[in-house]
Enzyme design. Structure first.
Site, mmCIF file in Angstrom:
data_model
loop_
_atom_site.group_PDB
_atom_site.id
_atom_site.type_symbol
_atom_site.label_atom_id
_atom_site.label_comp_id
_atom_site.label_asym_id
_atom_site.label_seq_id
_atom_site.Cartn_x
_atom_site.Cartn_y
_atom_site.Cartn_z
ATOM 1 N N ASP A 166 0.833 -1.211 0.000
ATOM 2 C CA ASP A 166 0.000 0.000 0.000
ATOM 3 C C ASP A 166 0.864 1.256 0.000
ATOM 4 O O ASP A 166 2.022 1.231 0.443
ATOM 5 C CB ASP A 166 -0.918 0.022 1.233
ATOM 6 C CG ASP A 166 -0.138 0.062 2.538
ATOM 7 O OD1 ASP A 166 0.790 -0.751 2.681
ATOM 8 O OD2 ASP A 166 -0.438 0.910 3.407
ATOM 9 N N GLU A 167 0.296 2.323 -0.493
ATOM 10 C CA GLU A 167 0.827 3.679 -0.356
ATOM 11 C C GLU A 167 2.331 3.758 -0.649
ATOM 12 O O GLU A 167 3.061 4.429 0.073
ATOM 13 C CB GLU A 167 0.571 4.199 1.068
ATOM 14 C CG GLU A 167 -0.892 4.261 1.402
ATOM 15 C CD GLU A 167 -1.162 4.645 2.848
ATOM 16 O OE1 GLU A 167 -2.157 5.343 3.076
ATOM 17 O OE2 GLU A 167 -0.394 4.257 3.763
HETATM 18 C C1 TNX Z 1 -3.925 3.704 5.857
HETATM 19 S S1 TNX Z 1 -4.900 1.061 5.046
HETATM 20 C C2 TNX Z 1 -2.911 2.776 5.877
HETATM 21 C C3 TNX Z 1 -2.188 2.525 7.128
HETATM 22 C C4 TNX Z 1 -2.605 3.463 8.223
HETATM 23 C C5 TNX Z 1 -4.105 3.602 8.200
HETATM 24 C C6 TNX Z 1 -4.636 4.430 9.315
HETATM 25 C C7 TNX Z 1 -3.546 0.989 4.491
HETATM 26 C C8 TNX Z 1 -3.341 -0.093 3.569
HETATM 27 N N1 TNX Z 1 -2.653 1.919 4.857
HETATM 28 O O1 TNX Z 1 -0.789 2.607 6.928
HETATM 29 O O2 TNX Z 1 -2.187 2.947 9.439
HETATM 30 O O3 TNX Z 1 -4.489 4.173 6.974
HETATM 31 O O4 TNX Z 1 -6.025 4.411 9.338
#
Ligand code: TNX
Length: 518
Positions: free
Chosen positions: A333-334
């Site tokens: 993710d991200e």
């Molecule tokens: C998004 S959900 C993230 C996490 C954070 C979360 C906090 C996701 C795949 N990545 O790294 O902890 O939001 O709500």
């Protein structure tokens, strides 16, 4: 009222239970059966009046292969009753609990069960041990709430309504996630979450083991991941990590409750703890600083670095070797600091490594941007386009939409901890959502999972406050038929779980949306 008239369902199973040794008759009463308040709601319930009253001689009679399940049930019943609860391979006597396997009941699948309470005994019957375990969880919920007490309840009448239940889950993946990277939770704490989740028939425990703030699993080939990368957390605390022995203990504890551990090593983003541990993972050739937090989306493994592929292989080999389950979660993710082409190439490479270890790769929905071939699993949390792209490439989907399934969102403005970026998520929001998102069909969806991210969570009191009771809603969405998902009815059943959770010492949120029973 959740009973239905399903008389015809009675029961081949009773025939194979065996003959009674002539003992004293069990006691029954003829009182009407009230609402059973089961969560998750079973597929079919039939019952009219009367209860079977258990007494101190009650035993658990188990078929071959069910001793461990029987012992687990006995352990759950001993503290509050103060009884011996012998687990025996003898045929059941009147008033006993019989755990029975019947491989011919293929209609029950691997996890379904039939539970029959009549004036003679309790019978839990399934085609496989997991089903008997789930039937045992239902049985616990049919007993008075005080059964959850850790000390003997004097003067209690342990009675079970005379019902017949047949119950099969809707989805194969019913999960909960705990982020032990932002804040570390030790073996015992993790086991408590597993135990509570299993009572509500959840069967996947996803451990988010690594992130910018910390690396929480020992890797022999890369010891600094924990020697350095585990030494802090999101709040600047001391951090911590699981040794391999710890992890094996967690896996065994979970397996005994039919919970599969899904380990996540988040790559290529969310990796500052690794980048701070090893210079060669950085494009700069230098270690980063280990800090409790880094700017959002700022970390990335050096995709083309000469040591990176070896790192990925060795880490995945060591972690997959610890889990008997079929799944390994790559995160993904991200990865905002990774070039899109590099990201796609990295995830495709990771999938090959995961497959070489005989596992199936799971990743957050962004992995749908990579060129992947099935089997793989994409966990939908935010952008449906990514999840749809994954589905179109043959992925199955786990539904964890942030605005409903994220256990780290505040319930409302008064919640002392938690985040708000996906909105407030009260108990109703956590229940009233469709596991099959728009643009998907039922067969695309493998199941549901509720993640607890721990940026604002630092002890078990916090964990329990955010998980409970919202996790029960997710458990019901994962198990029960769509036509049985109705807020008002759920709300009434949930009210009866307050005393159960309280008796078990769970720090749950007494949402004003629920008229909690005293
Ligand atoms: C998004 S959900 C993230 C996490 C954070 C979360 C906090 C996701 C795949 N990545 O790294 O902890 O939001 O709500």
């Amino acid at each position: 009222m959740c009973t239905r008239n399903l008389r015809p369902l009675l029961m081949l199973g009773l025939l194979i239970v065996g003959c009674d040794s002539a003992a004293t008759e069990p006691m029954t009463d003829g009182e009407p059966i009230g609402s059973l308040n089961l969560i998750p709601m079973p597929t079919m319930i039939f019952g009219d009046a009367g209860h079977l009253i258990l007494d101190a001689d009650a035993r658990i009679s188990v078929a071959a292969g069910l001793f461990a399940v029987g012992e687990e049930l006995a352990e759950g019943l001993r503290p509050a009753t103060g009884w011996r609860w012998e687990v025996t391979s003898d045929n059941p006597s009147p008033g006993d609990i019989a755990l029975v396997l019947d491989a011919a009941r293929t209609d029950l699948g691997d996890e379904g069960y039939a539970l029959i309470v009549d004036e003679r005994r309790v019978t839990v019957l399934a085609a496989a041990p997991a089903g008997v375990f789930y039937g045992s969880q239902t049985l616990r919920q049919l007993l008075p709430a005080e059964i959850e007490s850790s000390t003997t309840v004097e003067g209690a009448v342990w009675r079970i309504p005379m019902v017949t239940i047949e119950d099969v889950p809707r989805f194969e993946w019913r999960g909960v996630m705990l982020d032990v990277a932002r804040h570390f939770f030790d073996v015992e704490e993790v086991m408590r979450v597993v135990d509570l989740a299993a009572r509500y028939k959840l069967n996947r425990f996803h451990l988010h083991l690594t992130d910018d703030s910390g690396w929480r699993i020992e890797i022999d080939a890369w010891p600094d991941l924990t020697a350095i990368g585990a030494t802090t957390d999101y709040s600047g605390g001391d951090g911590g990590f699981f040794t391999k022995e710890d992890f094996v203990d967690i896996v065994a504890y979970a397996e005994a409750r039919f919970v599969t551990i899904v380990p996540e090593i988040n790559m290529p983003g969310h990796t500052n703890a690794a980048l701070a541990s090893y210079a060669e993972l950085n494009e700069s050739g230098e270690r980063t600083e280990l800090t409790p937090t880094v700017p959002f989306g700022s970390s990335s493994l050096w995709i083309d670095g000469p040591e990176t592929a070896r790192f990925v292989e060795e880490v995945i080999e060591e972690v997959t070797a610890l889990v008997p389950g079929r799944y390994f979660h790559i995160g993904g993710d991200e990865a905002l600091a990774t070039e899109p082409d590099d990201y796609a190439a990295f995830i495709a490479m990771a999938q090959k490594v995961v497959e070489s270890q005989g596992k199936i790769m799971v990743g957050w929905e962004e992995i749908g941007r990579a060129d992947l071939a099935p089997p793989f699993v994409a966990q939908h949390w935010l952008r449906r386009e990514d999840a749809r792209a994954a589905r179109d490439k043959g992925a199955r989907i786990i539904a964890s939409p942030a605005s409903n399934a994220y256990l780290d969102m505040k319930y409302d403005a008064s919640t002392p901890i938690g985040l708000v970026w996906a909105g407030f998520t009260d108990v109703r929001d956590a229940y009233e959502w469709d596991p099959v998102p728009p643009g998907f069909i039922e067969s695309d969806v493998m199941g549901v999972e509720a993640p607890l991210w721990t940026e604002t969570i630092d002890d078990m009191g916090d964990v329990e406050l955010m998980m409970f009771p919202r996790l029960l809603g997710c458990a019901e969405l994962g198990w029960s038929r769509p036509e049985d998902l109705e807020w008002e009815a759920y709300r009434a059943r949930l009210a009866a779980h307050g005393p159960r959770l309280a008796a078990h010492g769970v720090n749950f949120y007494r949402s004003p949306l629920v008229d909690w029973l005293p």
